[in-house]
Design an enzyme around this catalytic site. Structure first.
Site, PDB file in Angstrom:
ATOM      1  N   GLU A 194     -85.993 -42.999  29.747  1.00 52.96           N
ATOM      2  CA  GLU A 194     -85.295 -42.924  28.462  1.00 52.96           C
ATOM      3  C   GLU A 194     -83.904 -43.513  28.620  1.00 52.96           C
ATOM      4  OE1 GLU A 194     -85.070 -39.022  26.856  1.00 52.96           O
ATOM      5  OE2 GLU A 194     -87.208 -38.591  27.082  1.00 52.96           O
ATOM      6  N   GLU A 227     -83.504 -30.505  28.366  1.00 51.64           N
ATOM      7  CA  GLU A 227     -83.593 -31.000  29.740  1.00 51.64           C
ATOM      8  C   GLU A 227     -83.571 -29.853  30.747  1.00 51.64           C
ATOM      9  OE1 GLU A 227     -81.236 -35.219  29.005  1.00 51.64           O
ATOM     10  OE2 GLU A 227     -80.113 -33.420  29.535  1.00 51.64           O
ATOM     11  N   ASP A 241     -75.855 -36.084  18.775  1.00 55.86           N
ATOM     12  CA  ASP A 241     -76.413 -35.141  17.801  1.00 55.86           C
ATOM     13  C   ASP A 241     -75.766 -35.364  16.441  1.00 55.86           C
ATOM     14  OD1 ASP A 241     -77.869 -34.151  19.853  1.00 55.86           O
ATOM     15  OD2 ASP A 241     -77.064 -32.118  19.811  1.00 55.86           O
ATOM     16  N   THR A 296     -83.666 -39.844  32.167  1.00 56.97           N
ATOM     17  CA  THR A 296     -82.733 -40.617  31.349  1.00 56.97           C
ATOM     18  C   THR A 296     -81.919 -41.605  32.186  1.00 56.97           C
ATOM     19  OG1 THR A 296     -81.041 -38.894  31.581  1.00 56.97           O
ATOM     20  CG2 THR A 296     -82.512 -38.734  29.705  1.00 56.97           C
ATOM     21  N   LEU A 356     -77.927 -43.586  26.108  1.00 55.35           N
ATOM     22  CA  LEU A 356     -77.076 -43.990  24.988  1.00 55.35           C
ATOM     23  C   LEU A 356     -77.806 -45.034  24.163  1.00 55.35           C
ATOM     24  CD1 LEU A 356     -73.689 -44.383  26.921  1.00 55.35           C
ATOM     25  CD2 LEU A 356     -74.503 -42.378  25.654  1.00 55.35           C
TER      26      LEU A 356
END
Length: 626
Positions: free
Chosen positions: A567, A346, A262, A529, A570
């Site tokens: 996805e 999520e 973020d 992810t 990192l």
């Protein structure tokens, strides 16, 4: 008509640029960032000018993907200079109810406009020298809002290479849409709008299918309950469509700033925070009493805390307003609405809050069931089970955020409390609350997408027993959720980190099957992810297995017919990560073609600094991997 916009290194009309400055020339121009960080912006402009002077145009009949040397201008998108990367005026939630907080110094909206004008001047000066052009459709905003837009707007497309592949979407920066104050009122804007426009066309030229963007609750509904400002998103979707890309919109009912990667802070709406000051029980709470203000606790889903409205009703009204505003784009531009169901959008509990320093990898995390509403439901469930003593609190022997699995009596593999009748009761209740939370919100969102008058698309044609044909339709825009890849402690019996995150998945129990059954029933999609990770990249003491976890999720999605997207957790550009992503989509450790698409984290300077590697990855994803 159309507006011709000069662009330095976009190869859209049959021209290619010659090789840029050498590595030694770049080093001579740009001093080390650690020594002269404030001069990076100036150095990049010098580098672009040198590159522009050396360019020689030559016709080319079949443009290939854009290389890294063809696009120095994309560094204007997110400069590392403090003056450019965070030069928007942002008020914190304590002083203003309209502007999200951000890192860095503040400035006025006038400075924002001046900054964007300066960017445009740099771009135009470089491109006038190179005489390279692209045409961007000039469509009036009011025309864009008309229902006929989806069929009439000229959208640039790239010829199909003729081979099946896996579509790639790219996540836009978290702060693509921002809020500034001007003349005493707030307004939502696109940050670095011209550079964003260039970046979108570059992505399309390279073969990207679409983009994923967060539609922030804290930005859209900042002015008050039921007052929605989608103006900047309307402009963003126009630019995305003009570039020939599609959009996956994430309804982000959480705050930004507390998760890995973020780069900005966007709080919940001010009026929500004010209610939270009066009633702190609306936030997730750990056993130490810490309140996590990233999102609302699912325990209050059906409690009318918002002047007679429940959180589920507030979420539903938000999605409904979004659909009313943009339903004319469904199918053609907007392909999926992903509903945020927890931290980072999520479906999980905030059991591993790394952003505030309470958790560090590979800690087991902590259960988040200590707010009033969660404890009341736990007490009720324990009484129904005939063991009221089980409803007094969460497990007392589960350790703390940074414990290892074997250090706790609850998660230890042999004889741990997780495998006792009490452990089964608690984990079933804890994970069941998460699934019921998902069911409440997705059911409401599914009803919104199926409202009378919403665009629909043909799903399947069946032949009835009497010979008649039956046509089944579905919403033109799909519904989806995100699932976290909690892969540490996967090789242990208890799967401690998954349990504290809300996934009752152990060596002896499949915790993802109930989620897939729900998604199948509500015709929803799943994004998962950690598709770029390999087991060997993690320390052995963490008992990590992202590969086995991904395979389990792929298997369950396959069994229930749930479309699955991947996805990367990192932002990586090494060959090992790209190999693993393509392998997950096509290769040995995942069923061929099982991933419906891959969403890459994330657009910005780092991506364009590694453009050659990313372009090679896109080329690999276009065709079936063998």
């Amino acid at each position: 008509g159309s507006t011709s916009v000069f662009v330095a290194r976009l190869n859209l009309e049959g021209y290619a640029a010659a090789e840029g400055p050498s590595h030694s020339q770049r080093r001579a121009l740009c001093p080390p960032s650690s020594a002269m960080e404030g001069q990076q912006w100036t150095c990049r402009k010098q580098q672009r000018l040198l590159h522009a002077q050396q360019q020689q145009l030559r016709p080319r009949m079949a443009p290939e993907s854009v290389s890294q040397q063809q696009h120095p201008i994309l560094h204007t998108f997110t400069s590392s200079s403090p003056q450019s990367s965070s030069s928007l005026r942002c008020s914190s939630s304590s002083s203003s109810s309209v502007s999200p907080a951000c890192n860095g110094s503040s400035s006025s909206a006038d400075e924002l406009i001046n900054m964007q004008s300066s960017d445009e001047e740099d771009i135009h000066r470089l491109l006038l020298e190179n005489k390279q052009r692209i045409s961007i459709p000039d469509i009036d905003d009011e025309f864009f809002a008309e229902p006929g837009y989806a069929e009439e707007v000229p959208v640039r497309s790239t010829p199909d290479a003729g081979c099946p592949g896996c579509p790639v979407y790219v996540m836009l920066p978290l702060d693509t849409v921002w809020v500034v104050e001007r003349d005493g009122r707030s307004m939502s804007v696109l940050k670095k709008e011209r550079s964003l426009e260039i970046a979108l066309h570059t992505l399309k030229q390279a073969g990207v299918e679409g983009v994923m963007v967060d539609v922030w609750w804290g930005i859209v509904e900042r002015a008050g309950p039921g007052t929605y400002d989608f103006s900047a998103y309307k402009r963003l979707f126009y630019k995305v469509a003009a570039a020939g890309l599609k959009v996956q919109a994430v309804m982000s009912f959480h705050a930004a700033g507390g998760n890995v990667g973020d780069t900005c802070k966007i709080p919940l709406p001010r009026w929500v925070l004010e209610i939270g000051e009066q009633n702190k029980e609306i936030y997730y709470t750990d056993k130490s009493g810490y309140r996590n203000r990233e999102c609302l606790s699912l325990g209050c889903d059906e409690v009318p805390i918002f002047w007679g409205r429940t959180p589920v009703q507030v979420y539903t009204d938000f999605i409904d307003a979004f659909c009313d505003k943009f339903q004319h784009l469904f199918g053609s531009v907007l392909t999926e609405i992903t509903v945020g169901l927890g931290p980072a959008g999520e479906l999980r509990y905030p059991s591993y809050p790394e952003g505030d320093g309470r958790w560090r990898f590979p800690g087991v995390g902590e259960f988040q069931c200590y707010d009033k509403y969660m404890l009341d439901d736990l007490k009720r469930a324990a009484q129904e089970a005939g063991h009221p003593e089980w409803g007094l609190s969460g497990p007392h022997d589960a350790g703390h955020y940074n414990s290892s699995s074997w250090e706790t009596s609850f998660f230890t593999s042999q004889g741990g409390s997780w495998s006792t009748p009490y452990g089964h009761f608690f984990l079933s209740w804890y994970s069941g609350m998460l699934i019921r939370h998902t069911e409440r919100i997705l059911t409401a969102a599914h009803a919104v997408l199926n409202k009378r008058g919403r665009p629909r698309s043909l799903r399947v044609i069946k032949e009835a027993t009497d010979g008649h044909m039956v046509y089944e339709f579905q919403p033109a825009c799909h519904l989806g959720i995100k699932l976290a890849g909690v892969h540490w402690w996967f090789k242990s019996r208890a799967h401690a980190a998954e349990l504290s995150a809300g996934y009752y998945n152990t060596r002896d129990r499949d915790g993802y099957k109930p989620i897939m059954e729900l998604l199948q029933r509500l015709q929803s999609r799943l994004s998962f992810t950690c598709v770029e990770m390999r087991d060997c990249e993690h320390p052995p003491e963490g008992r990590c297995s992202p590969q086995a976890l991904l395979q389990q999720v792929i298997d369950r999605a396959e069994e229930h017919g749930v479309p699955l997207a991947g996805e990367n957790a990192l932002q990586r550009y090494d060959d090992y990560a790209f190999d693993r992503i393509t392998e997950s989509a096509f290769g040995r450790n995942a069923r061929a073609g099982r991933l419906e698409k891959v969403t890459f984290l994330r657009m910005g300077d780092l991506m364009f600094d590694n453009w050659d590697a990313f372009s090679r990855f896109l080329n690999r994803m276009r065709c079936t991997h063998t």
